[in-house]
Design a protein around this motif. Structure first.
Motif, short mmCIF file in Angstrom:
data_model
loop_
_atom_site.label_atom_id
_atom_site.label_comp_id
_atom_site.label_asym_id
_atom_site.label_seq_id
_atom_site.Cartn_x
_atom_site.Cartn_y
_atom_site.Cartn_z
N PHE A 1 13.63 -0.90 -10.79
CA PHE A 1 12.52 -0.94 -9.84
C PHE A 1 11.19 -1.04 -10.59
CE2 PHE A 1 15.88 1.19 -7.43
CZ PHE A 1 15.84 0.48 -6.24
N PRO A 2 10.20 -1.71 -9.98
CA PRO A 2 8.88 -1.80 -10.60
C PRO A 2 8.29 -0.42 -10.87
CG PRO A 2 9.05 -3.31 -8.74
CD PRO A 2 10.27 -2.44 -8.70
N GLY B 1 8.38 -9.32 -6.00
CA GLY B 1 7.04 -9.84 -5.91
C GLY B 1 5.99 -8.84 -6.35
N VAL B 2 4.76 -9.08 -5.94
CA VAL B 2 3.66 -8.20 -6.30
C VAL B 2 3.79 -6.84 -5.62
CG1 VAL B 2 1.14 -7.90 -6.19
CG2 VAL B 2 2.13 -10.15 -6.70
N PHE B 3 4.35 -6.83 -4.41
CA PHE B 3 4.53 -5.59 -3.66
C PHE B 3 5.87 -5.65 -2.92
CE2 PHE B 3 1.65 -8.54 -1.54
CZ PHE B 3 2.41 -8.90 -0.43
N PRO B 4 6.44 -4.51 -2.54
CA PRO B 4 7.72 -4.49 -1.81
C PRO B 4 7.55 -5.08 -0.41
CG PRO B 4 7.23 -2.35 -2.79
CD PRO B 4 5.98 -3.14 -2.87
N LYS B 5 8.25 -6.15 -0.14
CA LYS B 5 8.09 -6.87 1.13
C LYS B 5 9.37 -6.83 1.93
CE LYS B 5 7.73 -11.35 0.98
NZ LYS B 5 7.16 -12.70 0.76
N TRP C 1 4.87 2.43 1.74
CA TRP C 1 4.70 1.61 0.54
C TRP C 1 5.33 0.23 0.67
CZ3 TRP C 1 9.51 0.66 -1.57
CH2 TRP C 1 10.53 1.58 -1.26
N MET C 2 5.86 -0.07 1.87
CA MET C 2 6.43 -1.38 2.14
C MET C 2 5.48 -2.21 2.98
SD MET C 2 10.31 -0.24 3.18
CE MET C 2 11.32 0.79 2.11
N VAL C 3 5.55 -3.51 2.82
CA VAL C 3 4.71 -4.44 3.57
C VAL C 3 5.61 -5.40 4.33
CG1 VAL C 3 2.99 -6.26 3.41
CG2 VAL C 3 2.82 -4.27 1.93
N ASN D 1 -2.61 -9.90 0.32
CA ASN D 1 -3.54 -9.29 -0.62
C ASN D 1 -3.59 -7.78 -0.47
OD1 ASN D 1 -4.73 -9.24 1.85
ND2 ASN D 1 -6.76 -9.90 1.16
N ILE D 2 -2.71 -7.24 0.41
CA ILE D 2 -2.65 -5.78 0.58
C ILE D 2 -1.59 -5.25 -0.37
CG2 ILE D 2 -2.13 -3.91 2.16
CD1 ILE D 2 -3.07 -5.62 4.44
N ILE D 3 -1.98 -4.40 -1.28
CA ILE D 3 -1.04 -3.79 -2.22
C ILE D 3 -0.89 -2.33 -1.83
CG2 ILE D 3 -0.56 -3.23 -4.61
CD1 ILE D 3 -2.23 -5.60 -5.44
#
Length: 307
Positions: free
Chosen positions: A152-153, A276-280, A292-294, A301-303
């Motif tokens: 995991f990141p 990716g840049v954030f968990p989607k 913490w998920m999107v 652009n929301i992190i």
């Protein structure tokens, strides 16, 4: 004494493992113990008494490639996992290269040993999965994930959030996380047969740590994670939730065993892409969206912060 049922051709039978009285290998003795059935068995089946020609233990040493003899091992296990001793025969079959069905904390899954090339090929054939489609992996713990993926990141100063601590609070649970595969993961599990440059340098795999007593009891006894794919009706792409019906439909296609953990609810796992840049979230399922998920349609652009 262990108990399990066999579905095969036109019979339903039960297994009893008895201690031998001589030095010869003990046969499997079959007897009628059908009162434990919660539902009637598949239509057209009758109870008989017979002796099985081979056992999963002998199979393990006879050949690395599992072969069927028109028999389906059907094990009825308590959803609480209190009778996990019934699963020993299933574990031996999996280690020998079998393909079968087990319950998870969401829907039923067709599974096989991660390191069995022939079993993965049979799983793809039974479910009619294209060789280029990646498969998911059922893990017992985070240790398995660290071995077969890059993990995991944990934050790298380049926009990736450190969410490892957050992930630990939702596993085991109804989530499938897409991670980058490590070199330890066999190529048959990640877009096997794909030679295009698009997938040459980056291969991803979906991983799960199910919160199900039966599934965890099996994974705990395995020497590697299980490759899995959810059980669906072949035509209308709907989930199959009754193990008896699953045995009826997929047994003739080449299944070696079915573990009956009761009826399931048609609610698959939530799939979260961690590459990716954030968990989607790319599929909303049983697992709720955490802070913490999107969602896939959220602004990129929301992190999210992780804690």
């Amino acid at each position: 004494m262990a108990g399990a049922k066999l579905y095969g051709g036109s019979c339903t039978v039960s297994l009893c493992f008895s201690k031998p009285t001589t030095s010869a290998k003990p046969p499997f003795v079959l007897f009628d113990s059908s009162p434990e059935l919660r539902r009637p068995p598949p239509s057209g089946l009758r109870v008989v008494a017979m002796t099985i020609k081979r056992s999963p233990k002998r199979l393990k040493y006879s050949t690395p490639r599992f072969t069927k003899e028109d028999e389906l091992l059907y094990v009825e296990a308590d959803p609480s996992g209190t009778d996990s001793w019934k699963l020993d025969s299933v574990v031996e079959l999996l280690k020998a290269g079998a393909v079968g069905v087990i319950p998870t904390d969401t829907v039923y899954a067709i599974v096989c040993h991660l390191k069995s090339h022939s079993a993965i090929e049979r799983l793809r054939r039974i479910k009619n999965i294209e060789p280029s489609k990646p498969l998911s992996m059922l893990c017992h713990s985070l240790r398995d994930i660290d071995i077969y993926t890059t993990g995991f990141p944990r934050g790298d100063g380049q926009g990736h959030a450190n969410i490892f601590r957050a992930v630990k609070h939702c596993v085991p649970g109804p989530y499938t996380f897409i991670l980058t595969a490590s070199k330890e993961l066999p190529k048959q599990c990640v877009r096997y047969g794909t030679t295009t440059a698009k997938y040459a340098s980056r291969k991803n795999v979906g991983i799960r740590i199910p919160d199900d007593a039966i599934c965890q009891a099996i994974l705990e006894k395995m020497d590697a994670p299980l490759i899995s794919t959810s059980v669906k009706w072949p035509e209308d792409n709907a989930w199959m939730l009754d193990p008896v019906v699953i045995a009826d439909l997929y047994g003739p296609e080449g299944l070696d065993f079915v573990v009956d953990g009761g009826l399931r609810v048609a609610d698959p796992s939530t799939v979260v892409d961690m590459t990716g840049v954030f968990p989607k979230i790319i599929r909303q399922g049983k697992g709720p969206k955490l802070h913490w998920m999107v969602a896939e349609d959220d602004a990129e652009n929301i992190i999210p912060s992780a804690s």
